[in-house]
Scaffold this active site. Structure first.
Site, short mmCIF file in Angstrom:
data_model
loop_
_atom_site.label_atom_id
_atom_site.label_comp_id
_atom_site.label_asym_id
_atom_site.label_seq_id
_atom_site.Cartn_x
_atom_site.Cartn_y
_atom_site.Cartn_z
N GLU A 216 -9.40 4.23 2.01
CA GLU A 216 -8.88 4.41 0.66
C GLU A 216 -7.83 3.39 0.27
O GLU A 216 -7.64 3.08 -0.91
CB GLU A 216 -8.30 5.82 0.52
CG GLU A 216 -6.89 6.03 1.03
CD GLU A 216 -6.72 5.73 2.52
OE1 GLU A 216 -5.64 5.24 2.89
OE2 GLU A 216 -7.65 5.99 3.31
N LYS B 171 0.85 -1.19 0.00
CA LYS B 171 0.00 0.00 0.00
C LYS B 171 0.89 1.24 0.00
O LYS B 171 1.81 1.36 0.81
CB LYS B 171 -0.91 0.00 1.23
CG LYS B 171 -1.78 1.25 1.38
CD LYS B 171 -2.60 1.20 2.66
CE LYS B 171 -3.27 2.52 2.95
NZ LYS B 171 -4.00 2.53 4.24
N ASP C 173 -2.37 10.38 3.94
CA ASP C 173 -3.79 10.07 3.99
C ASP C 173 -4.51 11.08 4.88
O ASP C 173 -4.47 10.97 6.11
CB ASP C 173 -4.02 8.65 4.51
CG ASP C 173 -5.49 8.34 4.72
OD1 ASP C 173 -6.33 8.98 4.06
OD2 ASP C 173 -5.80 7.45 5.54
N ASP D 249 -12.09 7.55 3.80
CA ASP D 249 -10.92 7.26 4.63
C ASP D 249 -10.57 5.77 4.61
O ASP D 249 -9.60 5.35 5.23
CB ASP D 249 -11.16 7.74 6.07
CG ASP D 249 -9.88 7.75 6.89
OD1 ASP D 249 -8.80 7.83 6.28
OD2 ASP D 249 -9.95 7.70 8.13
N LYS E 208 -9.84 13.03 8.65
CA LYS E 208 -9.38 12.62 9.98
C LYS E 208 -9.43 13.84 10.90
O LYS E 208 -8.96 14.92 10.53
CB LYS E 208 -7.97 12.06 9.90
CG LYS E 208 -7.87 10.76 9.12
CD LYS E 208 -6.46 10.24 9.07
CE LYS E 208 -6.34 9.00 8.21
NZ LYS E 208 -7.02 7.85 8.80
N ASP F 267 1.34 5.90 6.18
CA ASP F 267 0.36 5.07 5.51
C ASP F 267 0.94 4.42 4.26
O ASP F 267 0.23 3.70 3.56
CB ASP F 267 -0.88 5.89 5.16
CG ASP F 267 -2.16 5.07 5.24
OD1 ASP F 267 -2.12 3.99 5.84
OD2 ASP F 267 -3.18 5.52 4.70
N ARG G 63 -7.63 0.19 0.60
CA ARG G 63 -8.18 -1.00 -0.05
C ARG G 63 -8.59 -0.70 -1.50
O ARG G 63 -8.59 -1.59 -2.35
CB ARG G 63 -9.35 -1.56 0.76
CG ARG G 63 -10.55 -0.66 0.86
CD ARG G 63 -11.48 -1.06 2.00
NE ARG G 63 -10.88 -0.75 3.30
CZ ARG G 63 -11.47 -1.05 4.46
NH1 ARG G 63 -12.64 -1.65 4.48
NH2 ARG G 63 -10.88 -0.74 5.59
#
Length: 498
Positions: free
Chosen positions: A348, A262, A267, A346, A274, A286, A350
């Site tokens: 994202e 990933k 993010d 959020d 967030k 992330d 996946r």
């Protein structure tokens, strides 16, 4: 730091600083007797004054006048029944930090290796020595001096195994370089590690180690129908970079493996922003999955395992807010034709992994493993020392568990319960990108599974809790850990699943 393997014991070694490991209770009496014989009975009194009981992690540093060595560091090992490779690594890292703080240039390390394969023990200690001293000071205007020993001898190894032990030490250098790369990528701020910077890192590896590199730009991804990945990237001013790095062995390859990381370089959460208390300032990590696979490729390229072809994929981008960012409630189409209702921007990671996994399966691999800082739910379930493992393949799961045990990284196999897939149903699209809060890490894995060819061996590692350590643990400093690199390299070198 030069690391040498030696059959010399703590009884005979001389140099600046000697480190000895002592078991607690009666099990440690033999080492205590050896120390008393060499340095005098007063040593026992000094340890007693320090209230040293040889508990795990306990240590005592003593100056020895008119002796060589001039410093003695005693490290507690606890009970022999609880001592293994993990404790060996931790003791070696502790010892080296203490020796470095004392300014030792020559270090003798006498830790017990009985019950462990000698070469594996030597490699584990070498990893601990280097990684335990790692410090990232790239962004400090006035870096602090970081002394470290110039030479370390691993003492008490079997004479017949010294060549194998030295080979393991040499291999550990490549492994540590991969871990250090991953740590540096995760630790760097998001204005430094961007999607383009991740692609540049892959390009540097390709140039240095003769790897093959393909970077797909936005238009290339559009042509492949990667609507899920591109939906995440569309709110950022920084263009996405889909990175495909390949290692091919010098001889024929009997296995083809794909590592997917990933790659969210930052993010924000998108329109599901967030909020305060959600550690938005830490969302630079992330991209910990991409750091792990890049670090693994760096080590693999140097170690050059035979018979295995390795592909690395990273769908790199940012998840940002702008007038062009994806809306909550939008429906996008992934490259396998599945439609996804985005009920949470959020969730994202996946979405980016979905298209990466479709791409991975088209490479016709023997196995695909993805790593992602995917869910806070996994952190709640397993904490900060254990990563979650999901796989429908018992063979692949077992191979990864064995590789992680050898690496000193901890995985726990989690369920892929089919009934939980109900939570991902959408009234408008084929699926939603998030399910209900209970079992959130499981539904995330089930979401990913929908983008994997069922004939392909696949495993998902959720490293959300393990990619960062606020206080440091074992041979990991406070900050980025480089988690996953050693497990992946061990797995690849084993040839992958049977």
């Amino acid at each position: 730091m030069e690391i040498r393997c030696s059959s010399t014991t703590a009884r005979d070694w001389s140099g600046d600083a000697l480190v000895v490991g002592v078991f607690s209770g009666d099990a440690g009496q033999g080492m205590r007797d050896l120390l008393a014989e060499r340095f005098g009975n007063a040593l026992a009194q000094r340890l007693e004054q320090r209230r040293f009981q040889a508990k795990p992690g306990e240590s005592a540093s003593l100056e020895l006048l008119n002796h060589s060595p001039s410093s003695l560091i005693v490290v507690g090992l606890g009970a022999p029944a609880d001592f293994g490779a993990e404790q060996l690594r931790s003791a070696a890292a502790t010892a080296c930090r203490l020796a470095a703080s004392a300014g030792a240039q020559q270090l003798g390390l006498a830790l017990p290796v009985e019950g462990l394969e000698p070469a594996a023990a030597a490699g584990a200690m070498a990893e601990a020595l280097r990684l335990g001293l790692f410090a990232d000071q790239r962004f400090k205007s006035d870096p602090e001096p970081r002394p470290q020993p110039q030479a370390v001898e691993l003492l008490g190894l079997p004479a017949a195994a010294l060549a194998d032990c030295q080979g393991a030490v040499a291999n550990s250098a490549a492994l540590c370089s991969g871990v250090e790369l991953a740590r540096q990528l995760v630790a760097a701020p998001p204005n430094v590690v961007t999607p383009a910077a991740l692609a540049d890192t892959a390009a540097q590896l390709a140039r240095s180690f003769q790897l093959e590199l393909k970077v797909l730009e936005r238009s290339d991804c559009e042509a492949l129908g990667m609507g899920s990945y591109l939906a995440v990237s569309q709110g950022s001013d920084l263009p996405p970079k889909f990175i495909h790095l390949t290692y091919r062995p010098s001889g024929p390859a009997t296995r083809r493996l794909v590592l997917v990381g990933k790659g969210l370089s930052f993010d924000s959460g998108g329109y599901n922003l967030k909020t305060a208390g959600s550690q938005i300032e830490m969302m630079k990590y992330d991209m910990g999955g991409s750091a792990a696979v890049l670090g693994a490729m760096r080590a693999i390229a140097e170690l050059k395992p035979e018979g295995v072809e390795v592909h690395m994929l990273v769908a790199a981008c940012e998840n940002m807010i702008s007038g062009g960012a994806i809306h909550p409630g939008a429906i996008v189409t992934a490259s396998n034709g599945k439609t996804i209702e985005i009920n949470n921007t959020d969730a994202e990671g996946r979405l980016t992994l979905a298209d990466a996994l479709v791409y991975a399966c088209k490479l016709e691999p023997d196995a695909v493993v993805d790593l992602a800082t995917l869910t806070g739910a996994c952190v709640i379930a397993l904490g900060e020392e254990i990563a979650g493992l999901w796989s429908p393949s018992d063979g692949l799961a077992q191979a990864l568990l064995q590789a992680s045990e050898q690496a000193g990284e901890h995985l726990w196999r989690m369920p892929l319960r089919a009934s939980y897939r109900e939570g991902l149903k959408s009234g408008l699209a084929d699926m939603k990108n998030t399910g209900p809060r209970p079992g959130g890490s499981i539904t995330a894995a089930l979401f990913l599974q929908d983008f994997v060819d069922p004939t392909v061996n696949w495993a998902h590692l959720d490293i959300a809790g393990t990619v960062w350590s606020d206080k440091g643990r074992g041979l990991d400093p406070a900050g980025a850990t480089g988690f996953g690199v050693r497990t992946l390299v061990n797995w690849v070198r084993s040839g992958g699943p049977a």
